[in-house]
Design a protein around this motif. Structure first.
Motif, PDB file in Angstrom:
ATOM      1  N   ALA A 371       0.986  -1.327  -0.083  1.00  0.00           N
ATOM      2  CA  ALA A 371       0.221   0.192   0.420  1.00  0.00           C
ATOM      3  C   ALA A 371       0.686   0.906   0.220  1.00  0.00           C
ATOM      4  O   ALA A 371       0.614   2.460   0.272  1.00  0.00           O
ATOM      5  N   ARG A 372       2.169   1.422  -0.923  1.00  0.00           N
ATOM      6  CA  ARG A 372       2.999   2.438  -0.711  1.00  0.00           C
ATOM      7  C   ARG A 372       2.240   3.303  -0.943  1.00  0.00           C
ATOM      8  O   ARG A 372       2.448   5.218  -1.528  1.00  0.00           O
ATOM      9  N   HIS A 373       1.214   3.447  -2.197  1.00  0.00           N
ATOM     10  CA  HIS A 373       0.791   4.284  -3.272  1.00  0.00           C
ATOM     11  C   HIS A 373      -0.865   4.418  -2.775  1.00  0.00           C
ATOM     12  O   HIS A 373      -1.873   3.432  -2.212  1.00  0.00           O
ATOM     13  N   PRO A 374      -1.425   5.226  -2.899  1.00  0.00           N
ATOM     14  CA  PRO A 374      -3.224   5.330  -2.715  1.00  0.00           C
ATOM     15  C   PRO A 374      -3.465   4.872  -3.664  1.00  0.00           C
ATOM     16  O   PRO A 374      -3.544   3.921  -4.217  1.00  0.00           O
ATOM     17  N   LEU A 375      -4.810   3.959  -2.246  1.00  0.00           N
ATOM     18  CA  LEU A 375      -5.816   3.170  -3.636  1.00  0.00           C
ATOM     19  C   LEU A 375      -6.445   3.721  -4.360  1.00  0.00           C
ATOM     20  O   LEU A 375      -6.394   4.348  -4.769  1.00  0.00           O
ATOM     21  N   GLN A 376      -6.633   2.924  -6.216  1.00  0.00           N
ATOM     22  CA  GLN A 376      -6.938   3.408  -6.822  1.00  0.00           C
ATOM     23  C   GLN A 376      -8.837   3.605  -7.137  1.00  0.00           C
ATOM     24  O   GLN A 376      -8.635   4.492  -7.863  1.00  0.00           O
ATOM     25  N   ASP A 377      -9.073   3.106  -5.896  1.00  0.00           N
ATOM     26  CA  ASP A 377     -10.859   3.247  -6.034  1.00  0.00           C
ATOM     27  C   ASP A 377     -10.886   4.896  -4.683  1.00  0.00           C
ATOM     28  O   ASP A 377     -10.580   4.865  -3.610  1.00  0.00           O
ATOM     29  N   ARG A 378     -10.843   5.807  -5.285  1.00  0.00           N
ATOM     30  CA  ARG A 378     -10.867   6.759  -4.251  1.00  0.00           C
ATOM     31  C   ARG A 378     -11.869   6.813  -3.294  1.00  0.00           C
ATOM     32  O   ARG A 378     -11.384   7.415  -2.214  1.00  0.00           O
ATOM     33  N   ILE A 379     -12.742   6.115  -3.583  1.00  0.00           N
ATOM     34  CA  ILE A 379     -13.603   6.686  -2.283  1.00  0.00           C
ATOM     35  C   ILE A 379     -13.365   5.706  -1.306  1.00  0.00           C
ATOM     36  O   ILE A 379     -13.166   5.716  -0.329  1.00  0.00           O
TER      37      ILE A 379
END
Length: 421
Positions: A371-379
């Motif tokens: 989880a280094r990067h933000p989740l693709q699902d913005r919600i």
């Protein structure tokens, strides 16, 4: 030349003690005892320890003051390794019988107790007699139950309980070893041992020699913004301090014990300092037991989040323990929310195995961090940060409530004192 930064130390010039028991003010040693200490030490060392410093009393106990003008960069003291107390000073009759599970703090505390019991027959008596009695120490380990209740919401509370249990464990290991040697080395109680361990924990330094009590150097008080530290010079086999600024005669000389938060200072040294630039808060963030994916999430966290086995003070933390420092501001200050904590929030926000597997695939394709990067699902990403926000709001509310209760309690005590006094 080999140098190592000091890691452990004691009192502060800016002491703010949160101990509400009626403890006495420091019982100062007589002027003659302090005046004779440095000559005794230098005679024992057969060398000059310091020509720039003198010992005197201050409101914080024994302290070191400039005896002449000191310039930035001056070497203000040198204490030979041979003049330092270490666990190696344990008597050979006892050393083989002490378990390897016993830590160096407890071993060095035992050395102190032996020499304390010997009294004036001890070669270290002039030094031992200058150490503060328990009544002058405000470490949280000496707080009573009502005082500890005031900090229950703080990580210091659990650390205090853990520290006391560790000391008790070492005491139960060492005490039986002493029984056959009581006539030679004297006896000691649980309270004696706890006092000695706290003296070592608050006064000893880590160095290439291991853990060491450094006479004279441990009269230096703490300034959190000082750049002066105790260093090890292995070539000349001594510990030394270089001044980080100019001092005029009569001014108290200060060093930095370490980059410690107020929680660490209160726990191990018995004081805090205002506006501590190294302050931080230790928080726990757990996976709810009712989470159907709890077992899988725990496995992922243990696999991808490698926790430090110990912090700077030797305390163990789990994968769900995080240090929060000053949050980044528009001016660029602070460290912000730890990336590992944001990653944990993203893991917790996952509700399906598919989402967790996606995080694992992402880690494999990038730098290996979960989880280094933000989740693709913005919600989902917003939900993860809302979880963090809720946690912070909850912790702030709990701390504020505790402070309110403590203030009311103190006001009540004050009113009672006015009525009865």
């Amino acid at each position: 030349m080999s140098f190592r930064v000091a890691t452990l130390r004691r009192w502060s010039l800016h002491t703010v003690v949160f101990n509400f028991s009626s403890s006495p003010s420091p019982q100062f040693q007589s002027h003659s005892v302090l005046h004779n200490f440095l000559p005794w030490l230098e005679n024992k060392a057969s060398s000059t320890i310091s020509s720039s410093l003198s010992i005197s009393n201050s409101s914080y106990g024994n302290s070191l003051f400039a005896s002449k003008s000191i310039q930035t960069g001056d070497c203000i003291l040198q204490v030979p390794y041979s003049l330092q107390l270490t666990p190696d000073n344990l008597p050979p009759e006892i050393k083989p019988f002490i378990s390897e599970d016993v830590g160096n703090i407890a071993k060095l505390a035992t050395v102190l107790l032996i020499h304390k019991n010997l009294g004036q027959d001890s070669e270290w008596h002039p030094y031992i007699s200058c150490l503060p009695p328990q009544a002058e120490m405000h470490n949280t380990i000496f707080w009573n139950e009502s005082e500890l209740e005031m900090i229950r919401q703080s990580s210091v509370y659990q650390e205090t309980i853990y520290q006391k249990s560790q000391i008790e464990k070492d005491f139960l290991e060492i005490k039986p070893v002493f029984q056959p040697f009581c006539q030679s080395f004297g006896d000691f109680t649980w309270k004696d041992f706890m006092h000695a361990c706290t003296l070592v924990g608050s006064r000893a330094w880590g160095s290439t020699k291991g853990l060491s009590l450094i006479p004279f150097a441990d009269f230096l008080n703490h300034d959190g913004i000082s750049e002066a530290i105790v260093m090890s010079d292995d070539d000349n086999k001594c510990s030394e301090v270089f001044s980080d600024r100019d001092y005029v005669p009569g001014e108290q000389v200060l060093i930095r014990y370490g980059k410690f938060s107020n929680a660490t200072l209160m726990l191990d040294f018995g004081f805090t300092i205002p506006y501590n630039i190294y302050d931080q808060v230790q928080i726990q963030y757990d996976i709810p037991k009712y989470d159907p994916l709890r077992h899988t999430k725990l496995e992922l966290l243990q696999q991808y989040f490698v926790p430090p086995t110990k912090d700077a003070k030797g305390s163990k933390y789990s994968v769900n323990s995080f240090a929060i420092k000053e949050v980044k501001s528009a001016g660029g200050k602070g460290k912000g929310v730890p990336q590992s904590l944001r990653a944990l929030a993203r893991v917790l926000s996952c509700t399906t195995l598919q989402e967790l597997n996606h995080l694992v695939m992402e880690a494999a394709q990038t730098d290996g961090r979960l989880a280094r990067h933000p989740l693709q699902d913005r919600i989902k990403e917003i939900q993860a940060h809302k979880m963090l926000s809720s946690l912070f709001i909850q912790l702030i509310g709990e701390h504020n409530a505790t402070i309110t209760v403590n203030i009311k309690g103190l006001n009540l005590i004050y009113c009672l004192l006015l009525v009865t006094g």
